[in-house]
Design a protein around this motif. Structure first.
Motif, mmCIF file in Angstrom:
data_model
loop_
_atom_site.group_PDB
_atom_site.id
_atom_site.type_symbol
_atom_site.label_atom_id
_atom_site.label_comp_id
_atom_site.label_asym_id
_atom_site.label_seq_id
_atom_site.Cartn_x
_atom_site.Cartn_y
_atom_site.Cartn_z
ATOM 1 N N UNK A 38 -19.187 -1.593 -4.563
ATOM 2 C CA UNK A 38 -19.287 -2.211 -3.252
ATOM 3 C C UNK A 38 -18.425 -3.449 -3.109
ATOM 4 N N UNK A 39 -17.977 -4.019 -4.228
ATOM 5 C CA UNK A 39 -17.107 -5.197 -4.209
ATOM 6 C C UNK A 39 -15.723 -4.869 -4.764
ATOM 7 N N UNK A 40 -15.695 -4.020 -5.779
ATOM 8 C CA UNK A 40 -14.458 -3.644 -6.476
ATOM 9 C C UNK A 40 -14.425 -2.122 -6.615
ATOM 10 N N UNK A 41 -13.233 -1.552 -6.467
ATOM 11 C CA UNK A 41 -13.025 -0.140 -6.752
ATOM 12 C C UNK A 41 -11.910 -0.027 -7.777
ATOM 13 N N UNK A 42 -12.181 0.683 -8.875
ATOM 14 C CA UNK A 42 -11.190 0.912 -9.927
ATOM 15 C C UNK A 42 -10.957 2.410 -10.021
ATOM 16 N N UNK A 43 -9.683 2.803 -9.905
ATOM 17 C CA UNK A 43 -9.303 4.215 -9.997
ATOM 18 C C UNK A 43 -8.427 4.407 -11.225
ATOM 19 N N UNK A 44 -8.755 5.440 -12.010
ATOM 20 C CA UNK A 44 -7.960 5.763 -13.194
ATOM 21 C C UNK A 44 -7.518 7.215 -13.086
ATOM 22 N N UNK A 90 -0.233 -1.556 -17.080
ATOM 23 C CA UNK A 90 -0.218 -0.108 -17.337
ATOM 24 C C UNK A 90 1.205 0.430 -17.187
ATOM 25 N N UNK A 91 1.765 1.002 -18.258
ATOM 26 C CA UNK A 91 3.141 1.508 -18.183
ATOM 27 C C UNK A 91 3.278 2.783 -17.348
ATOM 28 N N UNK A 92 2.168 3.427 -17.046
ATOM 29 C CA UNK A 92 2.202 4.697 -16.316
ATOM 30 C C UNK A 92 1.616 4.601 -14.917
ATOM 31 N N UNK A 93 1.298 3.390 -14.463
ATOM 32 C CA UNK A 93 0.727 3.171 -13.129
ATOM 33 C C UNK A 93 -0.504 4.054 -12.910
ATOM 34 N N UNK A 94 -1.326 4.174 -13.956
ATOM 35 C CA UNK A 94 -2.466 5.089 -13.931
ATOM 36 C C UNK A 94 -3.764 4.432 -13.482
ATOM 37 N N UNK A 95 -3.773 3.119 -13.326
ATOM 38 C CA UNK A 95 -5.006 2.429 -12.951
ATOM 39 C C UNK A 95 -4.734 1.483 -11.787
ATOM 40 N N UNK A 96 -5.657 1.479 -10.838
ATOM 41 C CA UNK A 96 -5.568 0.543 -9.707
ATOM 42 C C UNK A 96 -6.901 -0.161 -9.542
ATOM 43 N N UNK A 97 -6.806 -1.404 -9.120
ATOM 44 C CA UNK A 97 -7.994 -2.215 -8.849
ATOM 45 C C UNK A 97 -7.889 -2.698 -7.412
ATOM 46 N N UNK A 98 -8.948 -2.498 -6.666
ATOM 47 C CA UNK A 98 -8.937 -2.876 -5.250
ATOM 48 C C UNK A 98 -10.211 -3.644 -4.927
ATOM 49 N N UNK A 99 -10.040 -4.817 -4.361
ATOM 50 C CA UNK A 99 -11.187 -5.586 -3.896
ATOM 51 C C UNK A 99 -11.574 -5.064 -2.525
ATOM 52 N N UNK A 100 -12.850 -4.761 -2.351
ATOM 53 C CA UNK A 100 -13.336 -4.249 -1.076
ATOM 54 C C UNK A 100 -13.481 -5.408 -0.103
ATOM 55 N N UNK A 101 -12.979 -5.226 1.101
ATOM 56 C CA UNK A 101 -13.035 -6.284 2.117
ATOM 57 C C UNK A 101 -14.484 -6.618 2.459
ATOM 58 N N UNK A 102 -14.730 -7.891 2.685
ATOM 59 C CA UNK A 102 -16.086 -8.347 3.047
ATOM 60 C C UNK A 102 -16.441 -7.927 4.440
#
Length: 102
Positions: A38-44, A90-102
């Protein structure tokens, strides 16, 4: 793919979805393992990640841990401070971190 490989892949995928803190919601979405609270989304990315462990080593708050096969999984998303060191290193751009807007 051999039947044993398919079974192992399914087992590791289930393991990825189970090893995390209580406030983390984990799901599969279009080739990604997605962890969110709900605050952070991490995609791998399951296809891009080569399980090198760089994201795990650079995380200052120890949000990530390796699965048995070395693939990173989120175990403590509540500790994530959105520094994006995992994403930037990450050398392969395999992970993203996104802060969820308030």
């Amino acid at each position: 793919m051999e039947k044993e490989d398919v079974e192992k892949a399914g087992s590791l995928r289930r393991e990825s979805m189970e090893h995390h803190d209580e406030d983390t919601h984990a799901k599969e979405e279009g080739g990604f393992l997605v962890f969110e609270n709900g605050k952070i989304t991490i995609r791998i990315s399951e296809t891009c990640c080569k399980s090198c462990g760089i994201c795990i080593e650079f995380c200052p708050t120890k949000v990530l841990e390796p699965r048995d096969d070395g693939f990173p999984v989120v175990v403590a998303i509540s500790k994530c401070n959105d520094c994006k060191l995992c994403e930037l290193r990450c050398p392969d751009f395999a992970i993203t971190v996104e802060k969820v807007a308030d």
